[in-house]
Write a protein that holds these residues in place. Sequence first.
Motif, PDB file in Angstrom:
ATOM      1  N   MET A 190       0.838  -1.208   0.000  1.00  0.00           N
ATOM      2  CA  MET A 190       0.000   0.000   0.000  1.00  0.00           C
ATOM      3  C   MET A 190       0.866   1.248   0.000  1.00  0.00           C
ATOM      4  SD  MET A 190      -2.966  -1.067   2.698  1.00  0.00           S
ATOM      5  CE  MET A 190      -4.265   0.019   2.158  1.00  0.00           C
ATOM      6  N   TYR A 191       0.391   2.276  -0.691  1.00  0.00           N
ATOM      7  CA  TYR A 191       1.047   3.586  -0.655  1.00  0.00           C
ATOM      8  C   TYR A 191       0.586   4.342   0.597  1.00  0.00           C
ATOM      9  CZ  TYR A 191       2.812   2.850  -5.340  1.00  0.00           C
ATOM     10  OH  TYR A 191       3.500   2.348  -6.421  1.00  0.00           O
ATOM     11  N   ASP A 192       1.401   5.305   1.001  1.00  0.00           N
ATOM     12  CA  ASP A 192       1.069   6.073   2.209  1.00  0.00           C
ATOM     13  C   ASP A 192      -0.344   6.656   2.165  1.00  0.00           C
ATOM     14  OD1 ASP A 192       1.756   7.765   0.107  1.00  0.00           O
ATOM     15  OD2 ASP A 192       2.780   9.242   1.371  1.00  0.00           O
ATOM     16  N   GLY A 224       4.458  -6.325  -4.429  1.00  0.00           N
ATOM     17  CA  GLY A 224       3.387  -6.146  -5.411  1.00  0.00           C
ATOM     18  C   GLY A 224       2.117  -5.746  -4.680  1.00  0.00           C
ATOM     19  N   TYR A 225       1.171  -5.225  -5.417  1.00  0.00           N
ATOM     20  CA  TYR A 225      -0.054  -4.758  -4.765  1.00  0.00           C
ATOM     21  C   TYR A 225      -1.223  -4.787  -5.743  1.00  0.00           C
ATOM     22  CZ  TYR A 225       1.092  -0.362  -7.147  1.00  0.00           C
ATOM     23  OH  TYR A 225       1.394   0.593  -8.090  1.00  0.00           O
ATOM     24  N   PRO A 226      -2.442  -4.895  -5.203  1.00  0.00           N
ATOM     25  CA  PRO A 226      -3.603  -4.748  -6.076  1.00  0.00           C
ATOM     26  C   PRO A 226      -3.924  -3.276  -6.277  1.00  0.00           C
ATOM     27  CG  PRO A 226      -4.313  -5.298  -3.852  1.00  0.00           C
ATOM     28  CD  PRO A 226      -2.806  -5.228  -3.812  1.00  0.00           C
ATOM     29  N   LEU A 245      -3.526  -7.261  -9.776  1.00  0.00           N
ATOM     30  CA  LEU A 245      -2.198  -7.115  -9.173  1.00  0.00           C
ATOM     31  C   LEU A 245      -1.166  -6.482 -10.099  1.00  0.00           C
ATOM     32  CD1 LEU A 245      -2.125 -10.578  -7.419  1.00  0.00           C
ATOM     33  CD2 LEU A 245      -2.201  -8.337  -6.294  1.00  0.00           C
ATOM     34  N   ARG A 246      -0.297  -5.701  -9.463  1.00  0.00           N
ATOM     35  CA  ARG A 246       0.893  -5.181 -10.110  1.00  0.00           C
ATOM     36  C   ARG A 246       2.116  -5.857  -9.500  1.00  0.00           C
ATOM     37  NH1 ARG A 246       2.563   0.123 -11.779  1.00  0.00           N
ATOM     38  NH2 ARG A 246       3.135  -1.330 -13.419  1.00  0.00           N
ATOM     39  N   PRO A 247       3.123  -6.209 -10.307  1.00  0.00           N
ATOM     40  CA  PRO A 247       4.363  -6.718  -9.726  1.00  0.00           C
ATOM     41  C   PRO A 247       5.095  -5.603  -8.965  1.00  0.00           C
ATOM     42  CG  PRO A 247       4.565  -6.456 -12.109  1.00  0.00           C
ATOM     43  CD  PRO A 247       3.148  -6.154 -11.773  1.00  0.00           C
ATOM     44  N   ALA A 248       5.890  -6.009  -7.969  1.00  0.00           N
ATOM     45  CA  ALA A 248       6.590  -5.046  -7.113  1.00  0.00           C
ATOM     46  C   ALA A 248       7.507  -4.145  -7.935  1.00  0.00           C
ATOM     47  CB  ALA A 248       7.420  -5.795  -6.072  1.00  0.00           C
ATOM     48  N   HIS A 249       7.547  -2.852  -7.556  1.00  0.00           N
ATOM     49  CA  HIS A 249       8.360  -1.904  -8.326  1.00  0.00           C
ATOM     50  C   HIS A 249       8.645  -0.646  -7.522  1.00  0.00           C
ATOM     51  CE1 HIS A 249       4.080  -1.042  -9.039  1.00  0.00           C
ATOM     52  NE2 HIS A 249       4.439   0.217  -8.961  1.00  0.00           N
ATOM     53  N   LEU A 250       9.674   0.049  -7.951  1.00  0.00           N
ATOM     54  CA  LEU A 250       9.952   1.420  -7.514  1.00  0.00           C
ATOM     55  C   LEU A 250       9.520   2.342  -8.641  1.00  0.00           C
ATOM     56  CD1 LEU A 250      13.653   1.017  -6.264  1.00  0.00           C
ATOM     57  CD2 LEU A 250      11.604   1.060  -4.830  1.00  0.00           C
ATOM     58  N   HIS A 251       9.039   3.539  -8.273  1.00  0.00           N
ATOM     59  CA  HIS A 251       8.736   4.565  -9.283  1.00  0.00           C
ATOM     60  C   HIS A 251       9.811   5.648  -9.238  1.00  0.00           C
ATOM     61  CE1 HIS A 251       4.425   3.650 -10.226  1.00  0.00           C
ATOM     62  NE2 HIS A 251       4.411   3.166  -9.004  1.00  0.00           N
ATOM     63  N   PHE A 252      10.162   6.173 -10.421  1.00  0.00           N
ATOM     64  CA  PHE A 252      11.080   7.313 -10.512  1.00  0.00           C
ATOM     65  C   PHE A 252      10.514   8.359 -11.478  1.00  0.00           C
ATOM     66  CE2 PHE A 252      13.979   3.664  -9.730  1.00  0.00           C
ATOM     67  CZ  PHE A 252      14.507   4.078  -8.517  1.00  0.00           C
TER      68      PHE A 252
HETATM   69 FE   LIG Z   1       3.146   1.724  -8.204  1.00  0.00          FE
END
Ligand SMILES: [Fe+2]
Length: 328
Positions: A190-192, A224-226, A245-252
């Motif tokens: 989850m995001y903040d 990863g997260y839904p 679902l999305r696979p685990a990742h960092l965003h830049f």
């Molecule tokens: Fe994301």
Amino acid sequence: MDEGWRTAPGHRLTPIALTNTIRAKRNGGRRLIMIDTEAAVTPAVIEAMARAPNARLREIMESFVRHLHAFARDVKLTEGEFEQGLDFLNRIGQATNDQHNEAVLFSDIVGFSTLVCLLNNGDAGATETAAALLGPFWLLDQPHTENGGSIVRSETPGPALFAKVHVVDSKGAPIAGVEVDVWHASPVGMYDIQDENQAPMNMRGKFTTDAEGTFWFRSVKPAGYPIPTHGPSGDLLRAQLRHALRPAHLHFLCYKEGYKTLISQVFVGDDPHLETDVVFGVTQPLIGNYVERNDPPPAPDVAIPWFSIDHRLVMEPGVASLPVPPVK
Ligand SMILES: [Fe+2]
């Protein structure tokens, strides 16, 4: 032939167009241009829009109407389905607020965001690109953080991650002074802004590349997260028997004058959903080399195993501009 129905300056319907699509009829002494078949609707709309002074608006709307009408003909859209579609659009708007952007989600799950990304980066898909879709979670004012600093801003259990990223141009030369936003989901996915157990701006930071084009930081390994499924996009996924679902990742997000703003994601290579990302965001260059480490960690409070990643982001020359933040 029609004598008076001018559209854009200097432009008239041809006699052939009139014969085949829009027929001039007599109504008493008046001559009327009438739509009398389904085939006549499309050219009538296009003609009606033809006076728009903005040439790009004209081009986009003409193509949009052509494809939209062709879509309805293609599937023989029923009136009930039309109403369902309108309701779906309305619900996208109703589900959207400062903390949630359903329009971005819908665009993502039908692959449109990734399509637009790949059309506009990497020479329209001809060459490799580090670009990826923005997603619905970027915030405009992420906190400035010193290189080497942590973006863990409240207790967040999970394996430590030490990331080092090199920002270079297309010739491999380092780019100093790039402002780079980093954001990612916690190890519970989850995001903040979705999670009241996280401090605001947890797992978010804004870094500046040093003279070698490098920035580095500490965090925890993302999971990863839904994507959120409480809105119409979720209904669509369920109707299509798709997971969320999305696979685990960092965003830049990399920003510097003189370079096209680079929005990227870096995926964990052994995630089970790498090939079935619900938003079609994974391309080969976006898979990162996350390494599980059992050697002595770089900080005394880090448990073994910990993770490291060393990654390279390539920026193209172009115009620096920030996207409209999807949430606030
Ligand atoms: Fe994301």
